[in-house]
Design an enzyme around this catalytic site. Structure first.
Site, PDB file in Angstrom:
ATOM      1  N   HIS A 167      -1.882   1.508  -7.659  1.00 49.38           N
ATOM      2  CA  HIS A 167      -0.572   2.121  -7.418  1.00 49.38           C
ATOM      3  C   HIS A 167       0.488   1.599  -8.383  1.00 49.38           C
ATOM      4  O   HIS A 167       1.679   1.737  -8.126  1.00 49.38           O
ATOM      5  CB  HIS A 167      -0.121   1.825  -5.988  1.00 49.38           C
ATOM      6  CG  HIS A 167      -1.131   2.178  -4.941  1.00 49.38           C
ATOM      7  ND1 HIS A 167      -1.663   3.437  -4.826  1.00 49.38           N
ATOM      8  CD2 HIS A 167      -1.720   1.421  -3.976  1.00 49.38           C
ATOM      9  CE1 HIS A 167      -2.534   3.452  -3.826  1.00 49.38           C
ATOM     10  NE2 HIS A 167      -2.586   2.234  -3.301  1.00 49.38           N
TER      11      HIS A 167
ATOM     12  N   HIS B 294      -3.926   7.048  -1.875  1.00 47.38           N
ATOM     13  CA  HIS B 294      -5.242   6.459  -2.087  1.00 47.38           C
ATOM     14  C   HIS B 294      -6.262   7.516  -2.510  1.00 47.38           C
ATOM     15  O   HIS B 294      -7.462   7.332  -2.336  1.00 47.38           O
ATOM     16  CB  HIS B 294      -5.730   5.762  -0.820  1.00 47.38           C
ATOM     17  CG  HIS B 294      -4.884   4.599  -0.424  1.00 47.38           C
ATOM     18  ND1 HIS B 294      -3.784   4.728   0.391  1.00 47.38           N
ATOM     19  CD2 HIS B 294      -4.976   3.290  -0.745  1.00 47.38           C
ATOM     20  CE1 HIS B 294      -3.225   3.543   0.563  1.00 47.38           C
ATOM     21  NE2 HIS B 294      -3.920   2.654  -0.114  1.00 47.38           N
TER      22      HIS B 294
END
Length: 356
Positions: free
Chosen positions: A57, A219
């Site tokens: 991320h 995700h």
């Protein structure tokens, strides 16, 4: 597919080594257990601010370690929670004597491991409070969560709480501030393509050129609906309408009270984002979206806010909360009060954000 990759098993380690080499005046990387910390930590007398989660991320979270933001970040493997021992050792390394705030995105693995770490840290005599981020309006529950997912508001909480710690706030007040920011933040994302984890090199879901995935997670999980591709303005319109139409204004803010062994849920009520409100607007690419396209998104977002009577007081556009190489966008609106605005504007020096 071709990547700048030596070995999937060393992907996270080598990326963090590069981060440390590039930003050695700001942060250090500790190995075994793995965590990233401020170069000057621990800072005596200051509440330590710690966050973390699965890698993939970036720049969240390690890129936000530094003065005015995080004291430490605990990176897990790709899309995998950090382990309790990472969190415990990072917390002890940044302890300046006034306690630690954990900022945790609402994913089951993160919640479980940070809760376990909080108990272990308390057993060693440290004070800990936790703010859980649950700002994604796309879903009420998902495969990875009980309740809403934590996404873009994490950046605002890390910055505002980090500045509060620099200003000398105590732990209870920083915890309350973080929960207030969370209650004022809402996010939603959209993908034009999936991401491809280094271990497989294959997309996690398939999209044709005529489809978009609405309400995706960070995700690589698919969204809540697959719809036909339309113009950028129409896609942004749907995202913004979902933020402004959100009616769940009574939110559960999760915290562990100082000195308590058990998790406590505190229910608070927040008013809707409405006419005349001032907001922080974040437009984050998902890793592979060109900056020029993100500004096209921001253009449409700004027009929608004007039409709704919402004033964008501050903004950030760029890669903030990503999902590896996904092409897509995440939009976050955080309603600001004077205290939050002042803390957002306060100086920050990290690898990813620097001002003041």
């Amino acid at each position: 597919m071709n990547r700048f990759l030596n070995d999937p098993d060393t992907f996270v380690k080598e990326s963090l080594e590069g981060l440390a080499a590039a930003h050695g005046k700001v942060l250090r990387v500790h190995q075994d257990p793995l965590y990233v910390h401020r170069v000057d930590s621990p800072v005596s007398g200051k509440v330590g601010i710690l966050s973390g989660g699965g890698s993939g991320h970036e720049p969240l979270h390690a890129g936000f370690v530094g003065r005015g933001m995080l004291d430490a970040a605990c990176p897990g493997e790709i899309f995998t929670s950090p382990t309790p021992d990472q969190i415990v050792e990072a917390a002890k390394a940044i302890d300046g004597g006034n306690g630690i705030l954990f900022i945790v995105k609402n994913y089951s693995g993160d919640i479980m491991n940070f809760e376990m770490a909080a108990d272990l840290v308390r057993a060693e005599g440290l004070r800990v409070q936790t703010v859980v981020v649950d700002d994604d309006v796309a879903v009420k529950d998902s495969t990875y969560t009980q309740g809403r997912r934590g996404t873009g508001t994490t950046v605002a909480i890390e910055k505002i709480c980090g500045s509060a710690a620099e200003a000398g706030y105590d732990l209870p007040n920083i915890g309350a501030l973080g929960r207030r920011v969370n209650l004022h933040g809402r996010s939603i994302g959209l993908a034009l393509s999936s991401c491809s984890p280094p271990a497989t090199g294959r997309p996690m879901f398939a999209l044709s050129e005529k489809e978009v995935e609405f309400g995706i997670g960070i995700h690589g999980e698919p969204g809540v609906e697959r719809v036909s591709a339309v113009s950028s303005d129409e896609m942004v319109s749907r995202l913004v309408e979902s933020l402004l139409a959100d009616q769940d204004y009574t939110r559960k803010s999760h915290a562990w009270d100082d000195g308590s062994e058990s998790r406590v849920e505190v229910e608070e009520t927040d008013q809707a984002i409405g006419e005349g409100d001032r907001v922080l607007a974040l437009v984050s690419g998902m890793g592979a979206t060109p900056l020029a396209e993100l500004y096209i998104v921001y253009r449409a977002l700004a027009e929608h806010c004007v039409g709704a009577g919402i004033r964008i007081e501050r903004n950030l556009v760029g890669n903030l909360v990503t999902s590896l190489d996904m092409r897509g966008v995440l939009i976050t609106l955080v309603k600001l009060d004077e205290e939050m605005l002042g803390l957002w504007d306060a100086p920050v020096r990290t690898a990813a954000l620097q001002w003041g």
